[in-house]
Design a protein around this motif. Structure first.
Motif, PDB file in Angstrom:
ATOM      1  N   THR A 269    -105.981  26.153  20.796  1.00 35.84           N
ATOM      2  CA  THR A 269    -105.812  25.190  19.710  1.00 35.84           C
ATOM      3  C   THR A 269    -105.089  25.921  18.584  1.00 35.84           C
ATOM      4  OG1 THR A 269    -107.601  25.550  18.188  1.00 35.84           O
ATOM      5  CG2 THR A 269    -108.185  24.483  20.245  1.00 35.84           C
ATOM      6  N   SER A 270    -104.466  25.165  17.722  1.00 31.68           N
ATOM      7  CA  SER A 270    -103.710  25.828  16.658  1.00 31.68           C
ATOM      8  C   SER A 270    -104.650  26.395  15.600  1.00 31.68           C
ATOM      9  CB  SER A 270    -102.740  24.835  16.032  1.00 31.68           C
ATOM     10  OG  SER A 270    -103.476  23.737  15.582  1.00 31.68           O
ATOM     11  N   ILE A 271    -105.946  25.968  15.601  1.00 29.11           N
ATOM     12  CA  ILE A 271    -106.913  26.483  14.622  1.00 29.11           C
ATOM     13  C   ILE A 271    -107.646  27.672  15.240  1.00 29.11           C
ATOM     14  CG2 ILE A 271    -108.954  25.907  13.279  1.00 29.11           C
ATOM     15  CD1 ILE A 271    -107.899  22.953  13.509  1.00 29.11           C
ATOM     16  N   LYS A 272    -107.576  28.798  14.571  1.00 26.89           N
ATOM     17  CA  LYS A 272    -108.170  30.018  15.149  1.00 26.89           C
ATOM     18  C   LYS A 272    -109.482  30.401  14.458  1.00 26.89           C
ATOM     19  CE  LYS A 272    -104.830  31.270  18.060  1.00 26.89           C
ATOM     20  NZ  LYS A 272    -104.542  29.856  18.376  1.00 26.89           N
ATOM     21  N   GLY A 273    -109.699  29.891  13.253  1.00 30.20           N
ATOM     22  CA  GLY A 273    -110.925  30.278  12.541  1.00 30.20           C
ATOM     23  C   GLY A 273    -111.018  29.539  11.223  1.00 30.20           C
TER      24      GLY A 273
ATOM     25  N   SER B 272    -107.002  27.302   4.349  1.00 26.47           N
ATOM     26  CA  SER B 272    -105.627  27.347   3.842  1.00 26.47           C
ATOM     27  C   SER B 272    -104.916  25.996   3.981  1.00 26.47           C
ATOM     28  CB  SER B 272    -104.843  28.427   4.570  1.00 26.47           C
ATOM     29  OG  SER B 272    -104.875  28.166   5.947  1.00 26.47           O
ATOM     30  N   SER B 273    -105.520  25.068   4.741  1.00 25.30           N
ATOM     31  CA  SER B 273    -104.857  23.775   4.925  1.00 25.30           C
ATOM     32  C   SER B 273    -105.363  22.779   3.865  1.00 25.30           C
ATOM     33  CB  SER B 273    -105.187  23.279   6.333  1.00 25.30           C
ATOM     34  OG  SER B 273    -105.038  21.902   6.393  1.00 25.30           O
TER      35      SER B 273
ATOM     36  N   LYS C  40    -119.673  24.973  -1.561  1.00 16.62           N
ATOM     37  CA  LYS C  40    -120.149  26.044  -2.455  1.00 16.62           C
ATOM     38  C   LYS C  40    -119.758  27.439  -1.973  1.00 16.62           C
ATOM     39  CE  LYS C  40    -123.912  23.330  -4.289  1.00 16.62           C
ATOM     40  NZ  LYS C  40    -125.233  22.878  -3.948  1.00 16.62           N
ATOM     41  N   GLU C  41    -119.840  27.660  -0.662  1.00 19.75           N
ATOM     42  CA  GLU C  41    -119.605  29.029  -0.174  1.00 19.75           C
ATOM     43  C   GLU C  41    -118.144  29.255   0.203  1.00 19.75           C
ATOM     44  OE1 GLU C  41    -122.346  31.233   0.333  1.00 19.75           O
ATOM     45  OE2 GLU C  41    -123.722  29.721  -0.463  1.00 19.75           O
ATOM     46  N   LEU C  42    -117.518  28.211   0.751  1.00 24.50           N
ATOM     47  CA  LEU C  42    -116.138  28.419   1.227  1.00 24.50           C
ATOM     48  C   LEU C  42    -115.099  27.874   0.247  1.00 24.50           C
ATOM     49  CD1 LEU C  42    -116.643  27.431   4.988  1.00 24.50           C
ATOM     50  CD2 LEU C  42    -116.763  29.688   3.979  1.00 24.50           C
TER      51      LEU C  42
END
Ligand code: SER
Length: 420
Positions: free
Chosen positions: A328-332, A338-339, A357-359
């Motif tokens: 998949t194009s999402i790795k983590g 970033s999107s 809150k955390e991310l």
């Protein structure tokens, strides 16, 4: 007024002690006799079972063996001491109610206070815990774990389950935690994640399931056409490879045709030989002999190049047909951060607050999804058509989801580790 002077001093303590040490009689608890160091010789006791007004000896304990036994201590003294726990044994005890079954504690009086236990009334992933619509009872994996754990306790616990939530959508688990904190519930049972903020206000048992947040994303299938066998090389690579086959054919022809009968004949025949010779090296199946040493040198180097091309082609094709299907194009989590595309989360889950809150993911990007069907739908639509780019949820739900839905996979590894 005590007239202390009238008291006389007793100075025969040692004599008294000596006399006490010498005693030897049978008292209510057995023989009373002391050894040189002042310890009772062979202390031993009967173990009795009192049944109403009567009693019955179910065994003995003696210091000699240090064990409970059905053999009388006197009989043991004649044998060498055996302290193996395997020999420990008593006759069956008859408990009140004329039963040999060991009681698990006192029966609670019917007016005793029951523990009020809040359980999430789930709408999706009901396998974990929910209220049965038909019978009104609470069931699910978490309840099974709880009742099994209770059966291991040496005393009974009286409790009643109180469903929390309407059952038409998943309840908010943080509210459930608040109700335990404010004593509206004595405890809560369910798929409740142990998070840092929750441990500040309430106590958790040991976790019974490992969980962590994972990313669920649609799988990009590489194999879309039956022309997949062309994918290992780009168009450019295919052209360059083909060109090199021709160049090598021509070079070998130049070096050989003066001295080698195989590369002679009418011009058309010679052109066919060039093509045939160069492409048959792909399978190491060329029949034409090379006679000049420079021709052989070129051919050896070329055959090595062919070996590399064939091996790379085979390896790439194999991986495209197998491993790459799960790409998949999402790795983590960094790709999500970033999107700017929407991200899905499960209604009521701590995942929402965790992401905000955390991310530091904007709340406006988050979409609440209430059921596995909504998960699949949102991922299928994708961010451009009102769906989501990925879903962040806990692993047990995701695994249950993936057992019924395909073309979706977990991207990357768990980025938090917790338990329920
Ligand atoms: N297990 C989640 C939580 O504890 C609910 O989905 O918040």
């Amino acid at each position: 007024t005590l007239h202390l002077e009238a008291m006389s001093i007793f100075d025969m303590g040692n004599k008294l002690l000596e006399n006490i040490r010498k005693v030897n009689f049978t008292g209510a608890s057995g023989q009373v006799q002391f050894d040189a160091s002042g310890d009772l010789i062979h202390p031993a006791y009967d173990i009795i079972n009192i049944i109403r007004n009567g009693m019955r000896t179910v065994g003995f304990w003696s210091n000699y063996s240090g064990l409970l036994s059905t053999i009388s201590p006197e009989a043991l003294y004649s044998k060498p001491p055996n302290t193996s726990l395997a020999n420990q044994h008593l006759y069956d005890v008859i408990w009140p109610g004329e039963t040999a079954q060991r009681p698990r504690g006192w029966v609670f009086p019917s007016n005793a206070k029951e523990l009020k236990i809040g359980v999430p009334n789930r709408f999706s992933f009901k396998e974990f815990v929910t209220e049965d619509n038909g019978t009104g009872s609470i069931k699910g994996y978490c309840i099974d774990v709880f009742t099994q754990a209770l059966s291991l306790l040496p005393y009974p616990v009286s409790y009643k389950f109180i469903p929390f939530g309407s059952g038409t959508e998943n309840p908010n688990y943080d509210k459930l935690i608040h109700m335990v904190e404010s004593n509206e519930f004595d405890a809560a049972i369910g798929d409740i994640a142990i998070t840092m903020s929750r441990t500040v206000t309430i106590d958790f048992t040991q976790p019974f399931i490992e969980t962590g947040l994972v990313i669920l994303a649609p799988v990009k299938k590489h194999i879309k056409t039956s022309w997949a066998f062309l994918q290992p090389f780009t168009l450019e690579m295919w052209c360059v490879t083909g060109l090199f086959f021709l160049i090598v054919g021509v070079v070998v022809w130049v070096l050989e045709h003066r001295i080698n009968e195989d590369f002679r004949g009418p011009p058309s025949q010679q052109i066919i030989t060039i093509f045939w010779f160069s492409f048959s090296t792909l399978f190491f199946a060329h029949r034409e002999n090379t006679m000049s040493s420079s021709g052989r040198g070129v051919l050896i180097i070329w055959l090595f190049v062919v070996l590399i091309i064939v091996s790379s082609y085979t390896a790439s094709l194999t991986s495209i047909l197998t491993v790459q299907q799960l790409d998949t194009s999402i790795k983590g989590i960094d790709d999500l951060k970033s999107s700017n595309d929407p991200i899905g989360f499960q209604v009521g889950s701590f995942a929402q607050d965790y992401m905000v809150k955390e991310l530091n993911i904007s709340r406006s990007r988050l979409r609440a999804l209430s059921s596995p069907q909504e998960y699949a739908e949102a991922l299928k639509l994708g961010p451009k058509e009102g769906g989501v780019m990925a879903i962040v949820d806990e692993r047990p739900y995701v695994e249950l989801f993936l057992s019924t839905y395909c073309k979706i996979a977990v991207a990357g590894t768990d980025f938090t580790s917790r338990g329920w």
